[in-house]
Design a protein around this motif. Structure first.
Motif, mmCIF file in Angstrom:
data_model
loop_
_atom_site.group_PDB
_atom_site.id
_atom_site.type_symbol
_atom_site.label_atom_id
_atom_site.label_comp_id
_atom_site.label_asym_id
_atom_site.label_seq_id
_atom_site.Cartn_x
_atom_site.Cartn_y
_atom_site.Cartn_z
ATOM 1 N N GLY A 48 0.830 -1.202 0.000
ATOM 2 C CA GLY A 48 0.000 0.000 0.000
ATOM 3 C C GLY A 48 0.864 1.251 0.000
ATOM 4 O O GLY A 48 2.061 1.199 0.260
ATOM 5 N N GLU A 49 0.251 2.378 -0.311
ATOM 6 C CA GLU A 49 0.973 3.638 -0.325
ATOM 7 C C GLU A 49 1.209 4.128 1.100
ATOM 8 O O GLU A 49 0.329 4.008 1.945
ATOM 9 N N LEU A 50 2.376 4.711 1.340
ATOM 10 C CA LEU A 50 2.649 5.264 2.656
ATOM 11 C C LEU A 50 2.471 6.775 2.629
ATOM 12 O O LEU A 50 2.680 7.413 1.605
ATOM 13 N N ARG A 51 2.100 7.302 3.748
ATOM 14 C CA ARG A 51 2.091 8.760 3.874
ATOM 15 C C ARG A 51 2.772 9.121 5.182
ATOM 16 O O ARG A 51 2.814 8.325 6.123
ATOM 17 N N LYS A 52 3.313 10.334 5.206
ATOM 18 C CA LYS A 52 4.027 10.781 6.383
ATOM 19 C C LYS A 52 3.047 11.053 7.522
ATOM 20 O O LYS A 52 1.944 11.548 7.285
ATOM 21 N N VAL A 53 3.442 10.682 8.719
ATOM 22 C CA VAL A 53 2.624 10.985 9.890
ATOM 23 C C VAL A 53 2.917 12.427 10.286
ATOM 24 O O VAL A 53 4.064 12.782 10.531
ATOM 25 N N GLU A 54 1.893 13.254 10.288
ATOM 26 C CA GLU A 54 2.082 14.677 10.563
ATOM 27 C C GLU A 54 2.033 14.957 12.061
ATOM 28 O O GLU A 54 1.572 14.136 12.847
ATOM 29 N N GLU A 55 2.490 16.138 12.397
ATOM 30 C CA GLU A 55 2.420 16.571 13.788
ATOM 31 C C GLU A 55 0.967 16.550 14.260
ATOM 32 O O GLU A 55 0.063 16.921 13.514
ATOM 33 N N GLY A 56 0.768 16.109 15.459
ATOM 34 C CA GLY A 56 -0.600 16.053 15.971
ATOM 35 C C GLY A 56 -1.257 14.701 15.752
ATOM 36 O O GLY A 56 -2.344 14.445 16.239
ATOM 37 N N GLU A 57 -0.551 13.826 15.002
ATOM 38 C CA GLU A 57 -1.107 12.501 14.735
ATOM 39 C C GLU A 57 -0.410 11.417 15.551
ATOM 40 O O GLU A 57 -0.416 10.244 15.178
ATOM 41 N N ALA A 70 10.226 6.117 22.599
ATOM 42 C CA ALA A 70 11.314 7.083 22.693
ATOM 43 C C ALA A 70 11.562 7.790 21.362
ATOM 44 O O ALA A 70 12.145 8.870 21.316
ATOM 45 N N LYS A 71 11.124 7.164 20.275
ATOM 46 C CA LYS A 71 11.377 7.728 18.940
ATOM 47 C C LYS A 71 10.342 8.786 18.567
ATOM 48 O O LYS A 71 10.588 9.617 17.684
ATOM 49 N N ILE A 72 9.198 8.709 19.199
ATOM 50 C CA ILE A 72 8.106 9.609 18.815
ATOM 51 C C ILE A 72 8.514 11.060 19.058
ATOM 52 O O ILE A 72 8.965 11.417 20.144
ATOM 53 N N GLY A 73 8.391 11.856 18.028
ATOM 54 C CA GLY A 73 8.782 13.261 18.110
ATOM 55 C C GLY A 73 10.246 13.472 17.759
ATOM 56 O O GLY A 73 10.704 14.597 17.620
ATOM 57 N N LYS A 74 11.015 12.376 17.624
ATOM 58 C CA LYS A 74 12.451 12.512 17.350
ATOM 59 C C LYS A 74 12.821 12.114 15.942
ATOM 60 O O LYS A 74 13.894 12.445 15.466
ATOM 61 N N CYS A 75 11.967 11.353 15.264
ATOM 62 C CA CYS A 75 12.282 11.024 13.883
ATOM 63 C C CYS A 75 10.993 10.965 13.082
ATOM 64 O O CYS A 75 9.895 11.055 13.640
ATOM 65 N N ASP A 76 11.142 10.839 11.766
ATOM 66 C CA ASP A 76 9.979 10.823 10.894
ATOM 67 C C ASP A 76 9.306 9.453 10.906
ATOM 68 O O ASP A 76 9.974 8.426 10.953
ATOM 69 N N PHE A 77 8.008 9.474 10.835
ATOM 70 C CA PHE A 77 7.227 8.243 10.754
ATOM 71 C C PHE A 77 6.368 8.259 9.507
ATOM 72 O O PHE A 77 5.959 9.320 9.039
ATOM 73 N N TRP A 78 6.109 7.080 9.003
ATOM 74 C CA TRP A 78 5.183 6.927 7.875
ATOM 75 C C TRP A 78 4.156 5.872 8.238
ATOM 76 O O TRP A 78 4.447 4.953 8.980
ATOM 77 N N VAL A 79 2.961 6.029 7.701
ATOM 78 C CA VAL A 79 1.927 5.043 7.969
ATOM 79 C C VAL A 79 1.340 4.570 6.638
ATOM 80 O O VAL A 79 1.187 5.353 5.696
ATOM 81 N N CYS A 80 1.056 3.273 6.571
ATOM 82 C CA CYS A 80 0.470 2.695 5.360
ATOM 83 C C CYS A 80 -0.998 3.095 5.287
ATOM 84 O O CYS A 80 -1.744 2.917 6.239
ATOM 85 N N LYS A 81 -1.387 3.645 4.124
ATOM 86 C CA LYS A 81 -2.772 4.081 3.950
ATOM 87 C C LYS A 81 -3.725 2.893 3.924
ATOM 88 O O LYS A 81 -4.914 3.050 4.127
#
Ligand SMILES: [Zn+2]
Length: 108
Positions: A48-57, A70-81
């Motif tokens: 599936g396509e991934l999209r970046k997890v935005e701030e607030g999500e 520990a990683k949350i807020g420190k690196c970029d995350f992506w989530v599968c649509k």
């Protein structure tokens, strides 16, 4: 897959290598100027396509037991649509980048 992509005007290369590094080598041979910065765009579970997890999500991330808090807020995350699997830049990522750098160097 290739035909579907061509129809949409996306350039593609049919790679035949057995493992990922072999496939990458083939790709570089066809497209020496390729940008190999491994930004995730497809889910390895369901394609599936991934999209970046935005701030607030952050709730999306906290919901998944395999996401290191520990990683949350420190690196970029992506989530599968499609299936909701979460990806982030972990150690696997760093290794990938190193190997890619090594590969591109050997072709330039
Ligand atoms: Zn998925």
């Amino acid at each position: 897959m290739i035909r579907a992509a061509s129809r949409r005007g996306i350039r593609c290369v049919f790679v035949q290598g057995e493992d990922v590094m072999e496939q990458l080598k083939e790709l570089i041979r066809y497209e020496p100027g390729i940008n190999l910065e491994p930004v995730p765009c497809r889910c390895s579970e369901c394609n599936g396509e991934l999209r970046k997890v935005e701030e607030g999500e952050e709730a999306i991330l906290q919901d998944k037991s395999y996401v290191p808090m520990a990683k949350i807020g420190k690196c970029d995350f992506w989530v599968c649509k499609t299936c909701g699997r979460v990806y982030w830049q972990g150690s696997h990522w760093r290794n990938m980048r190193l190997q890619l750098q090594r590969l591109t160097k050997s072709y330039h």
